[in-house]
Design an enzyme around this catalytic site. Structure first.
Site, PDB file in Angstrom:
ATOM      1  N   LYS A 229       0.794  -1.477   0.021  1.00  0.00           N
ATOM      2  CA  LYS A 229       0.029   0.431   0.913  1.00  0.00           C
ATOM      3  C   LYS A 229       0.891   1.540  -0.015  1.00  0.00           C
ATOM      4  O   LYS A 229       1.505   1.665   1.022  1.00  0.00           O
ATOM      5  CB  LYS A 229      -1.054  -0.304   1.614  1.00  0.00           C
ATOM      6  CG  LYS A 229      -1.844   1.202   0.884  1.00  0.00           C
ATOM      7  CD  LYS A 229      -2.556   1.125   2.764  1.00  0.00           C
ATOM      8  CE  LYS A 229      -3.664   2.502   2.642  1.00  0.00           C
ATOM      9  NZ  LYS A 229      -3.419   3.795   2.282  1.00  0.00           N
ATOM     10  N   ASP A 733      24.505 -17.597  28.512  1.00  0.00           N
ATOM     11  CA  ASP A 733      23.969 -15.970  28.755  1.00  0.00           C
ATOM     12  C   ASP A 733      23.992 -16.008  29.825  1.00  0.00           C
ATOM     13  O   ASP A 733      23.104 -16.395  30.410  1.00  0.00           O
ATOM     14  CB  ASP A 733      22.903 -15.569  27.565  1.00  0.00           C
ATOM     15  CG  ASP A 733      22.658 -14.295  28.182  1.00  0.00           C
ATOM     16  OD1 ASP A 733      23.784 -13.573  28.638  1.00  0.00           O
ATOM     17  OD2 ASP A 733      22.335 -13.166  27.919  1.00  0.00           O
TER      18      ASP A 733
END
Length: 812
Positions: A229, A733
């Protein structure tokens, strides 16, 4: 740091047509790249990447190759100005670099790490989004030989869907300009970019255009094609015997205003044609405001064609879209891919995937069209538009005076026509520059009237307003509609001179947003707004999720400092983390002062009640991320987290095995742990702690533990964040265990397609799961009927006994 001093010294700008040396500020979110075929002393290709206001430049002697096995020499040259990215022409022979320059490719590039660090270390990884060069690439610096002055690099294609098998296929296939379609000889002889074609059929007449129906999500099922669009002016182009005409959607002849396109249209190879499409600004980018500026300045325009209504004397409107598209593609065959006339690209995938891809690319939305439907000159459900950005047209009905000296007005008052009723839609007070203010004030004075043009009672915000007869149409961006049907946080984008006031309705936009609703005693606005397009979950669904899981979730989250991931317009639009409460947050989202590393104090958010969770959802929160400590003992964490983050390509079985090995190591140290599938691609191993140690101790333990696992099995694990170290491995981590670091909270939604939920599970359950994002809001009744695994585990402290056990385990 980029510099253009060397570029400037080498050129006489009174002689060469090259642009002058000027550093520029970044013009948008995307960094441009360009490739210029340069027939100087020796034919080569200049590869340029925009960075810090200039173009980093390399001369690729044999040209880029899409074959990953080919390593093309790329000699680093002086930085060039950003304006050089549009240069095509001939440099005089007596000047530096004399010869013909073709714009061979252009687009934008996506750094995969910090470019400054990559330049310093001699390795740049990036993705290219060009007309010809696409996918992953790398520039790698070669070691300089003794006495060598040149800065030699290698340009290498990475193995992906855009890789090729032939060394020179890329440059052999594309021998003309990406912008003008000219070959090198035509550029050297300064032939015009577009040569008019003799059109032999009658010029087609204007026809009413087909309009799309607004929906909050794309249609499902096969039989649809999806296109971007665009944020510009709808334009119907007629070409034939008698010349070229460019019409607005209402049939106004704007051939003069769109004059920058006329030469390119006249060069279309056909007897006659009537084409439907959209005019946008510049080289195919920019929003409606940019288009307004381009039209005033006479800057370049781009036309994206998406339909063909007439070709060579034949009316195609009664043909299905599939056939009309084939006719359009045949008409545009041979057009330069970055020229002024372009085909509207079809976005692959189903509607939800197409919308998500468009929103990820910062687009406005998509239009979905039935492939078997004929062309109708009216609004139709065979064309459905779905938006990423909330933007609509409104009619200007008046203005509020400003108390600021020199400002023409404070805000515009807006309305829309809903049947025979002119409805008040709120006001817009931002987005104007000085020219907008003065021009609008002058124009509105021509339509001044004494009474309000609206039907019905008006709110107090209109008191003292100056009214105008509703003729002017404005385009406005907004965040949402209120339950009263008025816009919030409007931003003015420009006047729509192509639209008549009487046809402007905002009913569809207002209904898409939905109304207000009380959820858990909290007022939640726009509950009908879709925030997860593929999962079809609304803002109201998010709030109801947090109401449902509140008791269970608060047992883990209450009274902890928070970081909230907010996505006010859903996951298809911008999302951002926030850890300090801002204006408008409900009272149930509380704040507490925390001393920072620099000695200053900042106010952090926390919640203690279900109202706090739902209130955060009202502010667009999708994800909750929590500290490892609570506010009553902020320096004593009560949880430790190992986030097992796999490299791309590793399957979930590898992550589950890693979690089990982390568990075994922790148990050897005397600590209990519980797994949590994160709703992403990994697993969190969570260790409940007694609050006997401070942050430094917990951080030291987690870092040492992760490093030991990585040292024991370096082919499978890494404890280093670096992407290069993570290849083929799982990153353990441990950084979630620093003061101020956060990890996603149990039972939090994730802002990802599918709307997965982070869920603690038992070790036996983990072994049977086949994915880390398999739990959604619909699974919560079942999960809440069971005991939470985190509540069943005894907490231990990290004291001398645990540290000694870690030392013994490390020596096994």
């Amino acid at each position: 740091m980029t510099t253009l001093e060397e570029y400037r010294k080498k050129r006489d700008f009174d002689v060469t047509p090259e642009p002058r040396a000027e550093l520029v500020e970044a013009g948008g979110d995307k960094l441009g790249f360009t490739v210029q075929k340069h027939d100087a002393t020796r034919l080569h290709y200049d590869f340029r990447l925009e960075w810090q206001g200039a173009l980093l430049s390399w001369a690729v002697t044999k040209g880029p190759s899409a074959d990953p096995s080919e390593k093309r020499l790329a000699v680093r040259t002086e930085d060039h100005p950003v304006a050089y990215g549009d240069f095509e022409g001939t440099i005089p022979k007596d000047q530096y670099g004399g010869g013909t320059v073709m714009l061979w490719d252009t687009g934008w590039w996506e750094p995969l790490h910090d470019p400054a660090e990559g330049l310093k270390e001699g390795k740049l990884h990036f993705r290219l989004h060009g007309a010809r060069m696409k996918g992953g690439w790398a520039l790698v610096r070669m070691r300089r030989k003794s006495g060598e002055k040149r800065k030699n690099w290698l340009l290498i294609k990475e193995r992906d869907d855009f890789a090729g098998r032939s060394a020179d296929a890329l440059i052999n296939k594309h021998r003309t300009s990406v912008l003008t379609g000219r070959a090198m000889r035509a550029i050297a002889s300064d032939k015009p970019a577009a040569t008019p074609v003799k059109h032999t059929k009658k010029l087609p007449r204007f026809q009413k255009v087909q309009l799309a129906t607004l929906k909050d999500a794309p249609p499902k099922g096969d039989g649809w094609q999806h296109e971007a669009k665009f944020d510009g002016y709808r334009c119907l182009i007629a070409v034939g015997k008698g010349g070229v005409r460019l019409y607005t959607r209402n049939g106004k002849d704007w051939s003069d205003r769109f004059g920058a396109l006329c030469d390119s249209v006249a060069a279309l190879d056909c007897d006659a044609a009537l084409i439907d499409g959209e005019v946008i600004a510049g080289g195919g980018g920019g929003d409606f405001s940019t288009l307004q500026t381009a039209l005033k300045a006479g800057d370049p325009l781009t036309y994206y064609a998406f339909d063909c209504l007439h070709l060579n004397g034949k009316d195609l409107t009664d043909k299905p879209l599939k056939e009309r598209r084939e006719a359009l593609e045949s008409l545009f065959d041979g057009q330069p891919p970055r020229g002024a006339m372009r085909l509207s690209p079809i976005i692959e995938g189903d509607g939800a995937e197409a919308l998500a891809a468009m929103c990820d690319a910062d687009g406005e939305g998509i239009v979905s069209k039935r492939r078997d439907a004929t062309y109708r000159g009216s609004r139709s459900r065979s064309w459905i538009k779905s938006k990423c950005i909330r933007r609509a047209e409104f009619v200007i009905a008046g203005w509020s005076p400003s108390d600021k000296k020199g400002r023409a007005f404070s805000s515009l008052l807006l309305g829309s026509y809903e049947g025979d009723t002119f409805t008040y839609r709120g006001r817009v007070g931002t987005g104007f520059d000085e020219d907008d203010l003065n021009r609008l004030a002058k124009t509105m004075n021509r339509f001044a009237r004494k009474t309000a043009p609206f039907d019905g009672a008006l709110p107090s915000e209109t008191k003292g307003a100056k009214w105008v007869t509703p003729h002017l149409v404005a385009e406005v961006e907004y965040t949402e509609f209120t339950s009263e049907g008025r816009i919030r946080h409007g931003v003015y984008k420009g006047l729509r001179e192509d639209k008549e006031a009487g046809e402007v309705s905002a009913k569809a936009e207002a209904e898409t947003d939905g109304g207000d609703e009380q959820i858990g005693g909290v007022r939640v606005s726009s509950t009908g707004r879709i925030v997860y397009p593929d999962a079809r979950l609304t803002k109201g669904d998010v709030a109801r999720h947090y109401e449902k899981v509140s008791d269970r979730m608060l047992s883990h989250l209450a009274d902890r400092p928070l970081s909230l991931l907010r996505c006010p317009d859903g996951i298809a639009d911008d999302c951002f983390f926030q850890k300090h409460a801002g204006k408008g947050f409900p009272d149930a989202v509380k704040s507490l002062p925390i001393e920072e590393k620099d000695g200053g104090t900042e106010e952090y958010m926390y919640v203690s009640t279900a109202e706090g969770l739902i209130g955060a959802a009202q502010m667009g929160t999708l994800e909750f991320h929590i500290w490892g400590s609570r506010r009553d003992r902020i320096e004593r964490p009560d949880r430790m987290v190992f986030d097992l983050d796999p490299d791309e390509g590793l399957d979930f079985d590898a992550v589950k095995q890693a979690a089990q090995e982390v568990r075994e190591g922790l148990e050897a140290c005397g600590l209990n742990a519980v797994p949590m599938v994160t709703g992403g691609k990994g697993v969190h191993v969570i260790v409940p702690l007694r609050r006997i140690s401070e942050w430094e101790t917990v951080k030291y333990f987690s870092r040492t533990f992760a490093a030991i696992m990585a040292d024991r099995d370096p082919d499978r694990y890494t404890a280093t964040m670096s992407k290069s170290k993570r290849k083929g491995r799982i990153f353990i981590d441990w950084l979630r265990n620093e003061r101020g670091a956060t990890a996603v909270a149990p039972y939090s939604l994730r802002a990802r397609p599918g709307a997965a939920v982070a869920v603690p599970v038992t070790w036996d359950e983990l072994a049977d799961l086949d994915r880390p994002d398999g739990f959604g809001p619909g699974d919560m009744d079942d999960r809440l009927s069971r005991d939470c695994p985190l509540a069943e585990v005894k907490a231990h402290g990290i004291g001398d006994t645990v540290v000694d056990a870690l030392d013994r385990w490390s020596r096994r």
